[in-house]
Design an enzyme around this catalytic site. Structure first.
Site, PDB file in Angstrom:
ATOM      1  N   GLN A  91       0.849  -1.197   0.000  1.00  0.00           N
ATOM      2  CA  GLN A  91       0.000   0.000   0.000  1.00  0.00           C
ATOM      3  C   GLN A  91       0.883   1.244   0.000  1.00  0.00           C
ATOM      4  O   GLN A  91       1.751   1.392   0.861  1.00  0.00           O
ATOM      5  CB  GLN A  91      -0.925   0.018   1.228  1.00  0.00           C
ATOM      6  CG  GLN A  91      -1.876   1.214   1.212  1.00  0.00           C
ATOM      7  CD  GLN A  91      -2.800   1.268   2.424  1.00  0.00           C
ATOM      8  OE1 GLN A  91      -2.682   0.483   3.362  1.00  0.00           O
ATOM      9  NE2 GLN A  91      -3.728   2.215   2.401  1.00  0.00           N
ATOM     10  N   VAL A  93      -0.573   4.552  -0.806  1.00  0.00           N
ATOM     11  CA  VAL A  93      -1.368   5.747  -0.482  1.00  0.00           C
ATOM     12  C   VAL A  93      -2.261   5.409   0.714  1.00  0.00           C
ATOM     13  O   VAL A  93      -3.124   4.527   0.614  1.00  0.00           O
ATOM     14  CB  VAL A  93      -2.227   6.205  -1.686  1.00  0.00           C
ATOM     15  CG1 VAL A  93      -3.014   7.465  -1.325  1.00  0.00           C
ATOM     16  CG2 VAL A  93      -1.361   6.450  -2.919  1.00  0.00           C
ATOM     17  N   HIS A  97      -8.567   2.474  -0.764  1.00  0.00           N
ATOM     18  CA  HIS A  97      -8.922   2.464  -2.185  1.00  0.00           C
ATOM     19  C   HIS A  97      -9.057   1.035  -2.675  1.00  0.00           C
ATOM     20  O   HIS A  97      -8.330   0.144  -2.242  1.00  0.00           O
ATOM     21  CB  HIS A  97      -7.905   3.240  -3.030  1.00  0.00           C
ATOM     22  CG  HIS A  97      -6.470   2.849  -2.807  1.00  0.00           C
ATOM     23  ND1 HIS A  97      -5.763   3.277  -1.695  1.00  0.00           N
ATOM     24  CD2 HIS A  97      -5.618   2.084  -3.522  1.00  0.00           C
ATOM     25  CE1 HIS A  97      -4.527   2.794  -1.764  1.00  0.00           C
ATOM     26  NE2 HIS A  97      -4.408   2.054  -2.859  1.00  0.00           N
TER      27      HIS A  97
HETATM   28  P1  DGP Z   1      -1.588   1.029  -3.646  1.00  0.00           P
HETATM   29  O1  DGP Z   1      -0.263   0.457  -4.046  1.00  0.00           O
HETATM   30  O2  DGP Z   1      -2.633  -0.051  -3.466  1.00  0.00           O
HETATM   31  O3  DGP Z   1      -1.519   1.999  -2.501  1.00  0.00           O
HETATM   32  O4  DGP Z   1      -2.075   1.816  -4.929  1.00  0.00           O
HETATM   33  C1  DGP Z   1      -1.999   3.189  -5.104  1.00  0.00           C
HETATM   34  C2  DGP Z   1      -2.307   3.439  -6.551  1.00  0.00           C
HETATM   35  O5  DGP Z   1      -2.550   4.811  -6.701  1.00  0.00           O
HETATM   36  C3  DGP Z   1      -1.191   3.078  -7.514  1.00  0.00           C
HETATM   37  O6  DGP Z   1      -1.632   2.051  -8.389  1.00  0.00           O
HETATM   38  C4  DGP Z   1      -0.916   4.345  -8.278  1.00  0.00           C
HETATM   39  C5  DGP Z   1      -2.097   5.231  -7.959  1.00  0.00           C
HETATM   40  N1  DGP Z   1      -1.776   6.639  -7.813  1.00  0.00           N
HETATM   41  C6  DGP Z   1      -0.845   7.183  -6.993  1.00  0.00           C
HETATM   42  N2  DGP Z   1      -0.836   8.523  -7.125  1.00  0.00           N
HETATM   43  C7  DGP Z   1      -1.805   8.815  -8.038  1.00  0.00           C
HETATM   44  C8  DGP Z   1      -2.276  10.041  -8.594  1.00  0.00           C
HETATM   45  O7  DGP Z   1      -1.832  11.141  -8.278  1.00  0.00           O
HETATM   46  N3  DGP Z   1      -3.280   9.946  -9.516  1.00  0.00           N
HETATM   47  C9  DGP Z   1      -3.823   8.746  -9.892  1.00  0.00           C
HETATM   48  N4  DGP Z   1      -4.803   8.782 -10.805  1.00  0.00           N
HETATM   49  N5  DGP Z   1      -3.399   7.580  -9.380  1.00  0.00           N
HETATM   50  C10 DGP Z   1      -2.403   7.619  -8.474  1.00  0.00           C
END
Ligand code: DGP
Length: 111
Positions: A91, A93, A97
């Protein structure tokens, strides 16, 4: 404040595909499949392990939105819903999600 809260607040752009009072869905910036959406609650919850009983309805609602998006994005042949919780799961973020992935064969077990 996380990057996803900034997307909710329109402080940074995202390709938003669905929004209602409780949640938001947008395309992942680093797609791992032809369809790769992130569905998030607007409420700031860091991860699955931070959910509380009062979030029951919210999480159920998010899954019905995922079901609707899967239909809208023509994923009737199969799709995957993934949520990573914590460091070992990757993870990155700390805002709950759900990844909605589809549009190609998805291998099992995942990495
Ligand atoms: P996780 O590894 O499960 O925490 O996934 C976080 C996801 O968030 C990763 O696949 C990339 C996506 N992500 C990170 N920053 C941003 C952003 O600024 N915009 C978008 N659209 N996606 C993002």
């Amino acid at each position: 404040m996380t990057i996803f809260k900034k997307i909710i607040d329109r402080e940074i752009p995202a390709d938003i595909v669905y929004e209602d009072e409780e949640c938001l869905a947008f395309r992942d910036i680093n797609p791992q499949a032809p369809v790769h959406l992130l569905v998030i609650p607007k409420k700031e919850i860091s991860a699955v392990d931070a959910l509380s009983p009062e979030d029951k309805t919210l999480v159920g609602h998010i899954f019905l939105v995922i079901q609707q998006l899967a239909k809208e994005f023509s994923l009737e042949d199969g799709f995957r819903v993934v949520t990573n919780n914590g460091l070992l799961a990757g993870q990155t973020v700390p805002h709950l999600h759900f990844h909605l992935l589809g549009g190609r064969p998805l291998l099992w077990p995942p990495g």
